[in-house]
Design an enzyme around this catalytic site. Structure first.
Site, PDB file in Angstrom:
ATOM      1  N   ASP A  62     -10.025  -9.167   7.906  1.00 15.76           N
ATOM      2  CA  ASP A  62     -11.406  -9.375   7.446  1.00 15.76           C
ATOM      3  C   ASP A  62     -11.804 -10.836   7.638  1.00 15.76           C
ATOM      4  O   ASP A  62     -12.902 -11.142   8.102  1.00 15.76           O
ATOM      5  CB  ASP A  62     -11.559  -9.015   5.955  1.00 15.76           C
ATOM      6  CG  ASP A  62     -11.943  -7.564   5.736  1.00 15.76           C
ATOM      7  OD1 ASP A  62     -11.458  -6.704   6.495  1.00 15.76           O
ATOM      8  OD2 ASP A  62     -12.729  -7.280   4.809  1.00 15.76           O
ATOM      9  N   LYS A 112       5.601 -14.065   3.827  1.00 21.72           N
ATOM     10  CA  LYS A 112       5.704 -14.983   2.687  1.00 21.72           C
ATOM     11  C   LYS A 112       7.149 -14.939   2.197  1.00 21.72           C
ATOM     12  O   LYS A 112       7.429 -14.666   1.023  1.00 21.72           O
ATOM     13  CB  LYS A 112       4.702 -14.542   1.591  1.00 21.72           C
ATOM     14  CG  LYS A 112       4.539 -15.510   0.454  1.00 21.72           C
ATOM     15  CD  LYS A 112       3.737 -16.764   0.779  1.00 21.72           C
ATOM     16  CE  LYS A 112       3.667 -17.683  -0.418  1.00 21.72           C
ATOM     17  NZ  LYS A 112       2.962 -18.947  -0.155  1.00 21.72           N
ATOM     18  N   ASP A 118      -4.532  -6.625   6.279  1.00 17.47           N
ATOM     19  CA  ASP A 118      -5.832  -6.181   5.767  1.00 17.47           C
ATOM     20  C   ASP A 118      -6.715  -7.398   5.465  1.00 17.47           C
ATOM     21  O   ASP A 118      -7.863  -7.492   5.902  1.00 17.47           O
ATOM     22  CB  ASP A 118      -5.599  -5.343   4.496  1.00 17.47           C
ATOM     23  CG  ASP A 118      -6.857  -4.607   4.044  1.00 17.47           C
ATOM     24  OD1 ASP A 118      -7.876  -4.656   4.763  1.00 17.47           O
ATOM     25  OD2 ASP A 118      -6.814  -3.979   2.969  1.00 17.47           O
ATOM     26  N   TYR A 138       0.832  -1.207   0.000  1.00 23.94           N
ATOM     27  CA  TYR A 138       0.000   0.000   0.000  1.00 23.94           C
ATOM     28  C   TYR A 138       0.872   1.264   0.000  1.00 23.94           C
ATOM     29  O   TYR A 138       0.464   2.310   0.497  1.00 23.94           O
ATOM     30  CB  TYR A 138      -0.929   0.011   1.226  1.00 23.94           C
ATOM     31  CG  TYR A 138      -1.988  -1.076   1.208  1.00 23.94           C
ATOM     32  CD1 TYR A 138      -2.077  -1.982   0.156  1.00 23.94           C
ATOM     33  CD2 TYR A 138      -2.903  -1.197   2.235  1.00 23.94           C
ATOM     34  CE1 TYR A 138      -3.041  -2.979   0.141  1.00 23.94           C
ATOM     35  CE2 TYR A 138      -3.886  -2.194   2.227  1.00 23.94           C
ATOM     36  CZ  TYR A 138      -3.938  -3.085   1.176  1.00 23.94           C
ATOM     37  OH  TYR A 138      -4.899  -4.071   1.161  1.00 23.94           O
ATOM     38  N   ASP A 140      -0.325 -17.942   3.589  1.00 26.57           N
ATOM     39  CA  ASP A 140      -1.393 -18.817   3.088  1.00 26.57           C
ATOM     40  C   ASP A 140      -1.778 -19.868   4.133  1.00 26.57           C
ATOM     41  O   ASP A 140      -2.960 -20.151   4.342  1.00 26.57           O
ATOM     42  CB  ASP A 140      -1.011 -19.460   1.734  1.00 26.57           C
ATOM     43  CG  ASP A 140       0.447 -19.853   1.631  1.00 26.57           C
ATOM     44  OD1 ASP A 140       1.188 -19.710   2.633  1.00 26.57           O
ATOM     45  OD2 ASP A 140       0.869 -20.320   0.557  1.00 26.57           O
TER      46      ASP A 140
HETATM   47 MG    MG Z   1      -9.935  -3.892   4.680  1.00 20.40          MG
END
Ligand code: MG
Ligand code: NAI
Length: 332
Positions: free
Chosen positions: A233, A171, A229, A124, A205
Site C-alpha cells: 500500500d 524483522k 500487505d 494472517y 521498518d
Molecule cells: Mg491491503
C-alpha cells in the site's frame, strides 16, 4: 479456450470489474466469462462469505478476477474474510504486487519494483483467540516449506524480469524464530539459485523509510504476509495510489487477479472509482498466468497512453466510464 471466473464482490468491486472484463474480452474475444459470488453482501444473502459453488467455479476456470469485498471491522459470528478464504482454499501462496511510475499520476520517476508477498501464513494465519479477559492472541505462523516455495517463485520471477536487486524484508532482530526462519530459508534458496550478487536484506521498518526516500533503488522485494500487505500500500503511492495498484494471487495452475484496493464505501455508487487497478490486475493474468506477455504489454501501453494524453484519473462522477472507454479505444 480461456475461461475466467469473475467475482465482483462489494462496493466499487462491482463497478471496476466489468470494465476490466471488457478489456480482457477485447484482447481475447473467445474468453468464456462466468460470474460467482463472495464477500459481505454474499454473507448477508447466504450466511457464508465464499460459497462452495464459487470455489468450484474458480477451480474449473483456473483463472479469476476478484473486485473487492467489504469486511466488518468487528467480529461477526460465522464470517470469515472472503479474500483470505479464497487464498487459503485455493492455495494461492504467492501475491505479486508491482509498482511502476506512470505518466502524470506518479510524483516520483523511475520506480519499477515488484513486491512478492507470502500469501498463506504469517500473521494472517487466522489463528486468533482470547487467552483471558482483556488478552487477545494472534499466532504468526512461518513454515520452511512456504518460505522455500516463496523463494523458488522469487527466483523464477527474478529470471523473467532480469532482477538487478532482490531484497528480503523481515524483522529477524525482534522475531528471531519466525523471521529468522523466513530470512534463512529464502536466503539459502536464492543463493543456491545463483542470486548472491544481487541479494540484499532490510529490516521492515528501515525498508519502509527507504521505500519513501528512494523507491527507485528497489527492484524485487520478497517478504512475509503482513509486511507485504503494508509495504505494498505504501509503495502504491509512487504508482499513482490505490486506484492504480494491481495484484495477482498465484497458486499451482490457478491465479486470481485482484486490485489492491478495497470496496471503497466512501465513493461506491458515485462513478468516481478508478478502474485502472482492476484493468492492470487483468493484465497480470495475461502476463503471468496465461503467458501472453504481448497482450499484457498492450494493456500497459493503453493505460500509459491514456494517462499521457488525458493527464488525470479524476473525471468526477464519470471517472469509471471515461477511463474504461479511454483504455478500450487505445486497444484497437
Ligand atoms: Mg491491503
Ligand atoms: P479502500 O481501499 O476501500 O479505500 C481507501 C481509500 O482509497 C478510500 O478513500 C477510497 O475511496 C480510495 N480508493 C480505493 N480504491 C479506489 C479506486 N479504485 N478509485 C478511487 N479511489 C479509490 O480501503 P478501506 O476504506 O480501508 O476499506 C473499505 C472496505 O474494503 C473495508 O470493508 C475493508 O475491509 C475492505 N477491504 C477489502 C480489500 C479486498 O477486498 N481485497 C482490501 C482492503 C480493504
Amino acid at each position: 479456450m480461456h475461461r475466467l471466473c469473475v467475482i465482483p464482490g462489494d462496493g466499487i468491486g462491482r463497478e471496476v470489474v466489468p470494465v476490466a472484463v471488457k478489456v480482457l474480452l477485447r484482447l481475447l474475444p473467445d474468453l468464456r466469462v462466468e460470474e460467482a459470488e463472495a464477500g459481505w453482501g454474499c454473507f448477508e444473502r447466504h450466511g457464508v462469505s465464499v460459497p462452495d459453488t464459487t470455489l468450484t467455479r474458480l477451480r474449473a476456470c483456473g483463472a479469476g478476477l476478484f473486485g473487492a469485498v467489504s469486511s466488518p471491522s468487528h467480529r461477526v459470528e460465522g464470517y470469515r474474510s472472503a479474500i483470505l478464504t479464497l487464498r487459503q482454499e485455493l492455495a494461492l501462496s504467492l501475491n505479486l504486487r508491482p509498482v511502476r511510475s506512470r505518466p502524470h499520476v506518479s510524483s516520483h520517476p523511475g520506480v519499477d519494483l515488484l513486491i512478492l508477498r507470502e500469501n498463506s501464513e504469517g500473521l494472517y494465519s487466522g489463528r486468533e483467540h482470547w487467552e483471558s479477559e482483556g488478552v487477545a492472541i494472534a499466532e504468526r505462523v512461518i513454515t520452511r516449506a512456504a518460505c522455500d516455495r516463496l523463494a523458488a517463485d522469487a527466483s523464477r520471477i527474478a529470471r523473467l524480469r532480469g532482477a538487478r536487486r532482490i531484497t528480503l524484508v523481515h524483522k529477524a532482530n525482534v522475531l528471531p524464530l519466525t523471521c529468522g526462519l523466513f530470512r534463512d530459508t529464502c536466503r539459502d534458496r536464492l543463493v543456491e539459485d545463483g542470486w548472491s550478487d544481487v541479494l540484499d536484506e532490510r529490516l521492515v521498518d528501515v525498508a519502509a523509510l527507504q521505500l519513501v526516500e528512494r523507491p527507485e533503488a528497489f527492484d524485487l522485494i520478497v517478504t512475509t504476509n503482513l509486511f507485504g500487505d503494508i509495504l505494498s500500500d505504501l509503495a502504491s503511492h509512487w504508482g499513482g495510489g490505490l486506484g492504480m495498484a494491481p495484484s495477482l494471487n498465484l497458486g499451482h495452475g490457478i491465479a486470481l487477479a485482484e486490485p489492491v484496493h478495497g470496496s471503497a464505501p466512501d465513493i461506491a455508487g458515485s462513478g468516481r472509482a478508478n478502474p485502472l487497478a482492476a484493468i492492470l490486475s487483468a493484465g497480470m493474468l495475461l502476463r503471468h498466468h496465461w503467458q501472453l506477455p504481448e497482450l499484457a504489454d498492450r494493456v500497459d501501453a493503453a493505460v500509459d497512453g491514456f494517462l499521457t494524453e488525458e493527464g488525470s484519473v479524476d473525471f468526477g462522477g464519470e471517472t469509471t466510464k471515461v477511463i474504461g472507454q479511454g483504455v478500450l479505444q487505445r486497444l484497437d
